[in-house]
Design a protein around this motif. Structure first.
Motif, PDB file in Angstrom:
ATOM      1  N   PRO A 118       0.806  -1.218   0.000  1.00 57.71           N
ATOM      2  CA  PRO A 118       0.000   0.000   0.000  1.00 57.71           C
ATOM      3  C   PRO A 118       0.848   1.281   0.000  1.00 57.71           C
ATOM      4  N   MET A 178      -7.691   0.525   5.310  1.00 65.16           N
ATOM      5  CA  MET A 178      -8.091  -0.392   4.255  1.00 65.16           C
ATOM      6  C   MET A 178      -8.859  -1.583   4.828  1.00 65.16           C
ATOM      7  N   TYR A 236      -8.717   3.690  -0.106  1.00 62.08           N
ATOM      8  CA  TYR A 236      -7.464   3.173  -0.677  1.00 62.08           C
ATOM      9  C   TYR A 236      -6.359   4.220  -0.545  1.00 62.08           C
TER      10      TYR A 236
END
Length: 914
Positions: A330, A432, A454
Motif C-alpha cells: 500500500p 483499508m 485506498y
C-alpha cells in the motif's frame, strides 16, 4: 481630512450578512407556483407538494386559471390575484407562455423567479428569441434562475422549490449543478450517505442568475462552508468574467471545487449540445481556475471528499508527503499516485531518522514510506505519527493501516486522535478493509482526520490539496515592483497598430512587430528592411557581421516554412547568396508576390541562451490567453508550455513559468548560470500589458525569445490584428479586467504639492503599511467607527483584499506623492468605491493621512470616485458617516450627496443618485 466608512467594509467584514439580491429565491416568505396542478406525475404537482410538505416559514399560492383549488389549497387565476406580496414565483408552464407570465410577475412586484420549463435556447433560434423576451419583460427588476432547471432547495430554511423526489438534509456544503439529472442522482446518494447541504441549486441554462451571482450569494452565506459545482459550460464571455470575479473574491475564505466534464473533444461536444453553449479549450479553463483559486477535480466522489478534507485539515505548505504504513505494498501504491500527480516523497531528516531508529523494530524500512511493520500496535503507530509530523522536511502525513491478524484498527485510530491536527500540515488516513475497520474510520472522521478506502486515493487527495494551496498563495503573495511597467509607450504602440489597420492589413511585418515590442520595454534585435541584394549587403555592413536575413512579407507569417531564414552570414557574398536563395525559395513555394524583400539584423549570440516562446491568442470565452514555454522551431513538437490569463503581476508570471519543464533549466543546470528570473517575470508582465491594452491584437508570438544570464532579447516576433472592419465594441475583452489607466490623474493640493491619483496595485502593500503607520487614533476611529489597531489594519490577509483589487467589483484609488530628494514614493490617501453584488449601487470610503488633510485632496478623490461611478454605469453611491465627522459630511454635501440622520443615530447617511 475627515473620513467615511461604507455600510459594509469588505476589507475586514467577516460575517458578510448584508442583504443579497438572491434572498427572495433562497429565503422567500411567500411562494407562488404558476402552473400548479393535481395531475398525477406532473411537474406542477410534485413541485407544489414539495413546497407544502417541507415548511419554510411562508405561504404557498397555487396559480392556475382553470382550477379553484390544487391539492386542497385555494388557487388563483393569476399572480395579480394573489392577496399577499409574493417573493418567489416558480413557473412550470409551456415555454411560449413564460415571457408573458414573467411580465405579470414584474408588474405584481415579484423580485425572484425560477423557470422550471424547458424549450428555450437548447431548442435553437426560436428558444433564444423566447429568452430575449423574458429578459425584456424582467427589465432588471427580477432575478431569474433557469430556465430548464430542477429548481432550488434551501435545506436549512426548509425550502424545496424543486420537482425532485425528497428533500436534501441540512449541512454546510452548497451544491450547484448545470445538470438537473445529476442533481437528482446526487440527492439520492446524499440521503443514503447522510451528506447535508446549505443550498442545492439546479441552474439550467443561466438566462439571468449565473455562476458569479450564486458564488457571491453563497460566499456571503455564513451557513455555507464550501461551494461544489458541476459545470458543463462556463457560458459566454460575460458568464466567464462573472465567474472569475466572484470566485477570486470568495476562494480565500471558502473552497470552490469544480468538476467539469469535456476534457475530451467528444465530451465537449456532448456538453455543448446539451446546454446550448460553447465549450472553450479545457487547458484554458484549467489556467482560469488556477488564476482564481478554484480546485478542479475529475470525479463526483472527489467533489465531496475534497470538500470534507479541506474543511477538516489545513492546507499544506508544499508537496512533500510522509507515509506511515504497516505494509509495503500500500505504501508503494500511495507513492506511485503521489509522484504521478505532482507530489514528492519527503526525505526523512537525520534527527527524525534517529528518533524512529530508537523505537521501531530493526526490520523497519529506514526510509519514507515509514513501514512500521505488520505487527505494529496502536502505541507504535501513534509514536511514529507523532515523530514524523514534526519533521520539517514534510508538508503532510498519510497514515495507512491494513487489517492484519495482529492489527488493532480501532485502538490505533483512538491512539491517533491526539495527533489528528498538526500546525500547518494535513493528516490523512487510509484504513483499508471493510467491516473490521469501520469503527476505526468513524473515530478518525469524528476527530477530523479524513479517511479514504485506498491509499492511492488518499495520495491524490493530498496532491489536490497541494494544487489548491498553490493557487491560493498566488492570490495574496505581494509581487515585486517593475517601474518600467509604469512607463510603457502606449501611444507609440497604438500609432503602429493604427498605421497597419489604415493600410488594410492584419499582419504586422517583423520590423513593425519588434517596434511594438520595444514600446512595451521588451528588448528586440535592431532590424532593417532591404529590397535588393545590394541594399542587404550595405545594411549588413552597418549592423555588423555575422548577420541574419529573414523574409520580409506582408502575407507570410511562418518564414521558416518557405525557406525564409538564413543565419550566421559572415561576409558580403554570403548575404548576396542568402538574399537570392530566400527570393527563389519563396517564389517556388508560395509565389513571387509574397516576397517584398528581407530584413537584416545582427546575429545575436547570448552565451548559454535558452529559446523561449511568449504568445497570446483569443479564447472564445476568456478572451486573450497568454502562453509561455520552450520555444524554437520544434515548439509544436515538445509542447512544453503553460497558459495564463492577463493581466499578470510578477507573482503570477512566476507561476506561469513554474508550470513548465524548461523552468528547471532556467534556474541553472549542468554548470550553466541561472537566468535572471526576476527580470523575466517583469518582461512577462509587460507582455501581458501589451496584450490586454492593445485590443486590436488577435494573435502574437515572440519566438524565439533568447534568455540567458546576460539578459533577454526577442529575436523574432509575429503580430496578427483583428480584421479592419471589426467594430471596436466587438473586440474581445480580457476575462480579468485590466489595470484602469484611464483613472490615473495628476493634481495639486492647496499648498502647491503635486500628487498622482491612480488605481491601487498589488505591489502597493508595503506603501499601504507605511501609510497606516502614520495615521492618528482620531483619523482611524472616524474611518472604521472604532480604534482599529495597527496590527489588524496592516495584516497581510487584510491588505491582500485592499491591494489585490478586482476592478470589476471595486475601484480603490490611492493618492501618491512622488519620490523627491532621494526619498521614496508615499501613499497619503485612499478612496474606495465598492459595488454591491447584484445591484447598481456602490458604497464609498475615504481615508487621508493627517498631515495632508484640509488640502482639498479628499474632495478631489471623492469627485473622481463619483465620476468613476457614472462611467461604470452605477445608479447610486452611498456611505455612513459618523455624526461628529463634520468635515466628511461637508465634503459629501459639496459634491451633491444628500445627508439624512435619524434622531439618536450616531451616523449620518450620505446618498447620491447618479
Amino acid at each position: 481630512m475627515a473620513d467615511s466608512v461604507p455600510t459594509t467594509d469588505r476589507a475586514h467584514d467577516v460575517l458578510r450578512q448584508e442583504p443579497q439580491s438572491l434572498d427572495p429565491i433562497f429565503r422567500p416568505r411567500n411562494v407562488a407556483v404558476i402552473g400548479a396542478t393535481e395531475n398525477t406525475g406532473a411537474v406542477g404537482r410534485t413541485l407544489l407538494w414539495n413546497l407544502i410538505s417541507n415548511p419554510f416559514g411562508g405561504t404557498v399560492f397555487p396559480v392556475n386559471p382553470k382550477r379553484q383549488s390544487v391539492l386542497g389549497i385555494k388557487a388563483y387565476p393569476s399572480i395579480a390575484a394573489v392577496p399577499a406580496k409574493v417573493d418567489l414565483a416558480v413557473l412550470v408552464t409551456p415555454a411560449a407562455s413564460v415571457p408573458g407570465l414573467i411580465g405579470e410577475c414584474v408588474d405584481a412586484g415579484v423580485p425572484g423567479a425560477i423557470i422550471i420549463s424547458a424549450g428555450f435556447k437548447e431548442m435553437g433560434a426560436p428558444g433564444v428569441q423566447l429568452e430575449q423576451q423574458i429578459m425584456d419583460r424582467a427589465r432588471g427588476k427580477m432575478r431569474i434562475i433557469g430556465p430548464n432547471c430542477l429548481g432550488v432547495m434551501n435545506p436549512i430554511g426548509g425550502l424545496n422549490a424543486t420537482f425532485a423526489k425528497g428533500q436534501a438534509r441540512p449541512g454546510k456544503v452548497a451544491f450547484i449543478s448545470q445538470s438537473g439529472a445529476l442533481c437528482t442522482a446526487v440527492l439520492d446518494w446524499s440521503l443514503k450517505e447522510q451528506v447535508g447541504f446549505s443550498a442545492f441549486v439546479s441552474v439550467g441554462s443561466m438566462l439571468d442568475v449565473g455562476w458569479g451571482d450564486l458564488i457571491d450569494h453563497l460566499g456571503n452565506d455564513p451557513k455555507t462552508s464550501s461551494i461544489l459545482i458541476y459545470m458543463e459550460s462556463i457560458g459566454d464571455p460575460r458568464d466567464a468574467r462573472s465567474f472569475l470575479s466572484a470566485a477570486r473574491e470568495v476562494a480565500l475564505t471558502k473552497p470552490i471545487i469544480v468538476i467539469k466534464p469535456g476534457r475530451s473533444e467528444a465530451a465537449a461536444k456532448a456538453a455543448a449540445s446539451h446546454t446550448g453553449s460553447l465549450t472553450g479549450s479545457d487547458e484554458v479553463l484549467d489556467a482560469a481556475f488556477r488564476r482564481v483559486g478554484v480546485l478542479r477535480v475529475n470525479d463526483i466522489a472527489d467533489l465531496f471528499s475534497m470538500a470534507e478534507t479541506l474543511a477538516k485539515q489545513p492546507r499544506p505548505r508544499g508537496n512533500r508527503l510522509c507515509i506511515v504504513t504497516n505494509a509495503g505494498g500500500p505504501g508503494v501504491l500511495a507513492t506511485d499516485a503521489l509522484v504521478a500527480n505532482g507530489g514528492e516523497l519527503a526525505p526523512l531528516s537525520p534527527e527524525i531518522l534517529g528518533e524512529l531508529n530508537g523505537f521501531l523494530p530493526a526490520a523497519w524500512s529506514r526510509n519514507n514510506p515509514v513501514d512500521v511493520l505488520g505487527d505494529a500496535g496502536a502505541d507504535r503507530y501513534a509514536k511514529a505519527l507523532e515523530i514524523c509530523a514534526k519533521d520539517p522536511n514534510n508538508d503532510g502525513v498519510l497514515v495507512i493501516l491494513t487489517p492484519q491478524d495482529m492489527t488493532e484498527s480501532t485502538q490505533t485510530a483512538e491512539a491517533l486522535r491526539k495527533h489528528a491536527h498538526v500546525e500547518g500540515k494535513p493528516v490523512l488516513a487510509s484504513w483499508m478493509g471493510g467491516v473490521e475497520v469501520e469503527a476505526g474510520k468513524a473515530i478518525l472522521n469524528r476527530a477530523g482526520v479524513p479517511t479514504f478506502e485506498y491509499p492511492d486515493t488518499a495520495a491524490r487527495a493530498f496532491c489536490s490539496m497541494v494544487r489548491y494551496a498553490y493557487a491560493l498563495r498566488a492570490l495574496y503573495e505581494t509581487p515585486s515592483t517593475d517601474e518600467r511597467a509604469l512607463n510603457v509607450d502606449r501611444e507609440k504602440a497604438s500609432a503602429l497598430i493604427s498605421g497597419v489597420r489604415a493600410s488594410g492589413r492584419t499582419l504586422m511585418d517583423e520590423r513593425e512587430s519588434k517596434q511594438l515590442m520595444a514600446a512595451y520595454g521588451i528588448p528586440t534585435v535592431p532590424t532593417a528592411v532591404a529590397t535588393s541584394a545590394d541594399e542587404a549587403v550595405a545594411t549588413a555592413r552597418q549592423v555588423g557581421y555575422p548577420a541574419v536575413l529573414k523574409l520580409y512579407s506582408a502575407t507570410i507569417t511562418h518564414k521558416t516554412d518557405v525557406g525564409g531564414v538564413k543565419l550566421d552570414l559572415r561576409d558580403d557574398d554570403a548575404v548576396r547568396r542568402a538574399f537570392t536563395e530566400i527570393e527563389e525559395s519563396v517564389s517556388r513555394r508560395a509565389g513571387a508576390q509574397h516576397f517584398q524583400g528581407v530584413t537584416v539584423q545582427p546575429m545575436i549570440a547570448l552565451k548559454d541562451a535558452y529559446e523561449i516562446i511568449l504568445g497570446s491568442s483569443i479564447d472564445p470565452q476568456f478572451g486573450p490567453v497568454l502562453l509561455f514555454g520552450a520555444g524554437g522551431q520544434l515548439v509544436e513538437i515538445f509542447k512544453d508550455r503553460s497558459l495564463g490569463l492577463p493581466p499578470l503581476n510578477a507573482t503570477l508570471a512566476r507561476r506561469m513559468m513554474e508550470q513548465t519543464k524548461i523552468y528547471r533549466a532556467l534556474r541553472g543546470v549542468r554548470g550553466r548560470k541561472p537566468v535572471d528570473l526576476t527580470a523575466l517575470e517583469h518582461l512577462l508582465v509587460r507582455f501581458s500589458q501589451l496584450v490586454i491594452e492593445q485590443r486590436w491584437i488577435s494573435e502574437i508570438d515572440i519566438n524565439p525569445l533568447a534568455v540567458s544570464a546576460e539578459g533577454a532579447i526577442a529575436l523574432d516576433a509575429r503580430v496578427v490584428l483583428h480584421p479592419p472592419d471589426t467594430p471596436e465594441s466587438a473586440l474581445p475583452r480580457s476575462a480579468i479586467r485590466e489595470y484602469p489607466t484611464q483613472y490615473v490623474t495628476e493634481l495639486k493640493s492647496k499648498d502647491g504639492q503635486a500628487f498622482t491619483i491612480r488605481p491601487i496595485r498589488p505591489e502597493d502593500e508595503p506603501l499601504m503599511v507605511e501609510f497606516h503607520q502614520k495615521l492618528s487614533e482620531r483619523t482611524v476611529r472616524l474611518r472604521y467607527f472604532y480604534p482599529m489597531q495597527l496590527d489588524l489594519r496592516t495584516a497581510h490577509e487584510r491588505l491582500t483584499r485592499v491591494c489585490f483589487a478586482d476592478y470589476d467589483r471595486e475601484m480603490a484609488l490611492v493618492v501618491e506623492r512622488p519620490a523627491a530628494g532621494g526619498g521614496s514614493r508615499q501613499i497619503i490617501g485612499v478612496g474606495r468605491l465598492s459595488k454591491l453584488p447584484g445591484t447598481r449601487d456602490a458604497e464609498f470610503a475615504l481615508l487621508i493621512s493627517d498631515e495632508h488633510q484640509r488640502q482639498g485632496l479628499g474632495s478631489r478623490l471623492l469627485g473622481l470616485l463619483v465620476q468613476i461611478g457614472r462611467d461604470e454605469g452605477l445608479s447610486r453611491i452611498s456611505a455612513d458617516i459618523l455624526a461628529e465627522n463634520v468635515e466628511m459630511q461637508r465634503v459629501a454635501q459639496k459634491l451633491g450627496f444628500r445627508l439624512t440622520r435619524e434622531i439618536g443615530d450616531s451616523t449620518a447617511r450620505a446618498e447620491l443618485t447618479l
